[in-house]
Design a protein around this motif. Structure first.
Motif, PDB file in Angstrom:
ATOM      1  N   ASP A 133     -71.016  26.734  20.410  1.00 53.27           N
ATOM      2  CA  ASP A 133     -71.707  26.159  21.564  1.00 53.27           C
ATOM      3  C   ASP A 133     -71.308  24.700  21.814  1.00 53.27           C
ATOM      4  N   VAL A 134     -70.009  24.461  21.910  1.00 51.81           N
ATOM      5  CA  VAL A 134     -69.505  23.101  22.095  1.00 51.81           C
ATOM      6  C   VAL A 134     -69.735  22.618  23.523  1.00 51.81           C
ATOM      7  N   THR A 135     -69.379  23.429  24.503  1.00 53.85           N
ATOM      8  CA  THR A 135     -69.525  23.045  25.910  1.00 53.85           C
ATOM      9  C   THR A 135     -69.468  24.293  26.778  1.00 53.85           C
ATOM     10  N   SER A 138     -80.133  33.447  28.905  1.00 53.78           N
ATOM     11  CA  SER A 138     -78.720  33.724  28.641  1.00 53.78           C
ATOM     12  C   SER A 138     -77.841  32.667  29.302  1.00 53.78           C
ATOM     13  N   TYR A 139     -76.774  32.282  28.609  1.00 51.45           N
ATOM     14  CA  TYR A 139     -75.825  31.340  29.188  1.00 51.45           C
ATOM     15  C   TYR A 139     -74.451  31.536  28.560  1.00 51.45           C
ATOM     16  N   HIS A 140     -73.434  31.033  29.230  1.00 50.07           N
ATOM     17  CA  HIS A 140     -72.045  31.143  28.780  1.00 50.07           C
ATOM     18  C   HIS A 140     -71.608  29.795  28.217  1.00 50.07           C
ATOM     19  N   SER A 141     -70.964  29.820  27.059  1.00 47.83           N
ATOM     20  CA  SER A 141     -70.496  28.595  26.422  1.00 47.83           C
ATOM     21  C   SER A 141     -69.210  28.880  25.659  1.00 47.83           C
ATOM     22  N   PHE A 142     -68.586  27.811  25.190  1.00 52.06           N
ATOM     23  CA  PHE A 142     -67.362  27.941  24.406  1.00 52.06           C
ATOM     24  C   PHE A 142     -67.573  27.350  23.017  1.00 52.06           C
ATOM     25  N   SER A 143     -67.142  28.096  22.030  1.00 54.02           N
ATOM     26  CA  SER A 143     -67.063  27.608  20.661  1.00 54.02           C
ATOM     27  C   SER A 143     -65.614  27.239  20.402  1.00 54.02           C
ATOM     28  N   ILE A 144     -65.375  26.491  19.336  1.00 55.60           N
ATOM     29  CA  ILE A 144     -64.009  26.187  18.920  1.00 55.60           C
ATOM     30  C   ILE A 144     -63.830  26.761  17.529  1.00 55.60           C
ATOM     31  N   VAL A 145     -62.742  27.509  17.358  1.00 53.39           N
ATOM     32  CA  VAL A 145     -62.447  28.107  16.064  1.00 53.39           C
ATOM     33  C   VAL A 145     -61.130  27.557  15.530  1.00 53.39           C
ATOM     34  N   TYR A 146     -61.055  27.478  14.219  1.00 51.41           N
ATOM     35  CA  TYR A 146     -59.822  27.148  13.519  1.00 51.41           C
ATOM     36  C   TYR A 146     -59.366  28.429  12.846  1.00 51.41           C
ATOM     37  N   GLU A 147     -58.137  28.845  13.132  1.00 52.50           N
ATOM     38  CA  GLU A 147     -57.643  30.127  12.639  1.00 52.50           C
ATOM     39  C   GLU A 147     -56.366  29.945  11.831  1.00 52.50           C
ATOM     40  N   GLU A 148     -56.198  30.845  10.872  1.00 50.04           N
ATOM     41  CA  GLU A 148     -54.979  30.898  10.072  1.00 50.04           C
ATOM     42  C   GLU A 148     -54.351  32.269  10.263  1.00 50.04           C
ATOM     43  N   GLN A 149     -53.041  32.306  10.334  1.00 53.14           N
ATOM     44  CA  GLN A 149     -52.340  33.568  10.531  1.00 53.14           C
ATOM     45  C   GLN A 149     -52.116  34.243   9.176  1.00 53.14           C
ATOM     46  N   TYR A 199     -56.139  25.892  16.616  1.00 54.96           N
ATOM     47  CA  TYR A 199     -57.487  25.789  17.155  1.00 54.96           C
ATOM     48  C   TYR A 199     -57.491  26.593  18.449  1.00 54.96           C
ATOM     49  N   ARG A 200     -58.635  27.209  18.745  1.00 56.03           N
ATOM     50  CA  ARG A 200     -58.728  28.032  19.945  1.00 56.03           C
ATOM     51  C   ARG A 200     -60.149  27.975  20.478  1.00 56.03           C
ATOM     52  N   ALA A 201     -60.266  27.980  21.811  1.00 55.36           N
ATOM     53  CA  ALA A 201     -61.579  28.065  22.457  1.00 55.36           C
ATOM     54  C   ALA A 201     -61.999  29.527  22.480  1.00 55.36           C
ATOM     55  N   LEU A 202     -63.236  29.771  22.121  1.00 52.98           N
ATOM     56  CA  LEU A 202     -63.767  31.132  22.067  1.00 52.98           C
ATOM     57  C   LEU A 202     -64.937  31.233  23.044  1.00 52.98           C
ATOM     58  N   PRO A 203     -64.779  31.986  24.142  1.00 51.62           N
ATOM     59  CA  PRO A 203     -65.893  32.148  25.079  1.00 51.62           C
ATOM     60  C   PRO A 203     -66.968  33.041  24.474  1.00 51.62           C
ATOM     61  N   GLU A 204     -68.222  32.663  24.673  1.00 48.44           N
ATOM     62  CA  GLU A 204     -69.333  33.438  24.125  1.00 48.44           C
ATOM     63  C   GLU A 204     -70.494  33.457  25.110  1.00 48.44           C
ATOM     64  N   ALA A 224     -62.861  21.220  29.961  1.00 53.66           N
ATOM     65  CA  ALA A 224     -63.124  20.264  28.879  1.00 53.66           C
ATOM     66  C   ALA A 224     -62.719  20.837  27.526  1.00 53.66           C
ATOM     67  N   VAL A 225     -63.120  22.068  27.244  1.00 56.49           N
ATOM     68  CA  VAL A 225     -62.797  22.664  25.944  1.00 56.49           C
ATOM     69  C   VAL A 225     -61.289  22.903  25.822  1.00 56.49           C
ATOM     70  N   SER A 226     -60.640  23.246  26.913  1.00 55.07           N
ATOM     71  CA  SER A 226     -59.183  23.436  26.887  1.00 55.07           C
ATOM     72  C   SER A 226     -58.477  22.133  26.536  1.00 55.07           C
TER      73      SER A 226
END
Length: 83
Positions: free
Chosen positions: A48-50, A23-34, A9-14, A55-57
Motif C-alpha cells: 500500500d505504497v501509493t 475497497s480501493y486500488h493501490s500499489f505495493s513494491i516488491v523486491y524479487e530474485e530470479q 524491484y517491481r510495482a504490484l497492483p492490488e 508515482a510508483v513507476s
C-alpha cells in the motif's frame, strides 16, 4: 567466482479493503530474485505504497537504477513518501 543473482524491484497492483475506506486500488513494491528455473520469487514486500501508477513507476525505476540494497527498501520508501 560467485553466482550472479538477478534481482528487481517491481510495482504490484492490488485491490485492498479498509473498514473506513471500503475497497480501493493501490500499489505495493516488491523486491524479487530470479530462481534457477527463471521464475521470480518475492523476497520483500512493502504494501500500500501509493494509489498513483506514475508515482510508483518513477520510484521503482529509481530503485532499480540505483541498485538499492533491499535492507534499505523500507527506509527509502518512507523517505520518498515523506513519512
Amino acid at each position: 567466482m560467485g553466482t550472479l543473482v538477478n534481482t528487481r524491484y517491481r510495482a504490484l497492483p492490488e485491490d485492498l479493503f479498509h473498514p473506513d475506506l471500503g475497497s480501493y486500488h493501490s500499489f505495493s513494491i516488491v523486491y524479487e530474485e530470479q530462481s534457477k528455473d527463471n521464475s521470480w520469487i518475492v523476497s520483500r514486500k512493502i504494501e500500500d505504497v501509493t494509489d498513483s501508477f506514475p508515482a510508483v513507476s518513477s520510484l521503482v525505476r529509481l530503485l532499480n537504477e540505483g541498485r538499492l540494497s533491499p535492507c534499505h527498501m523500507r527506509e527509502t520508501i518512507e523517505n520518498w513518501l515523506g513519512i
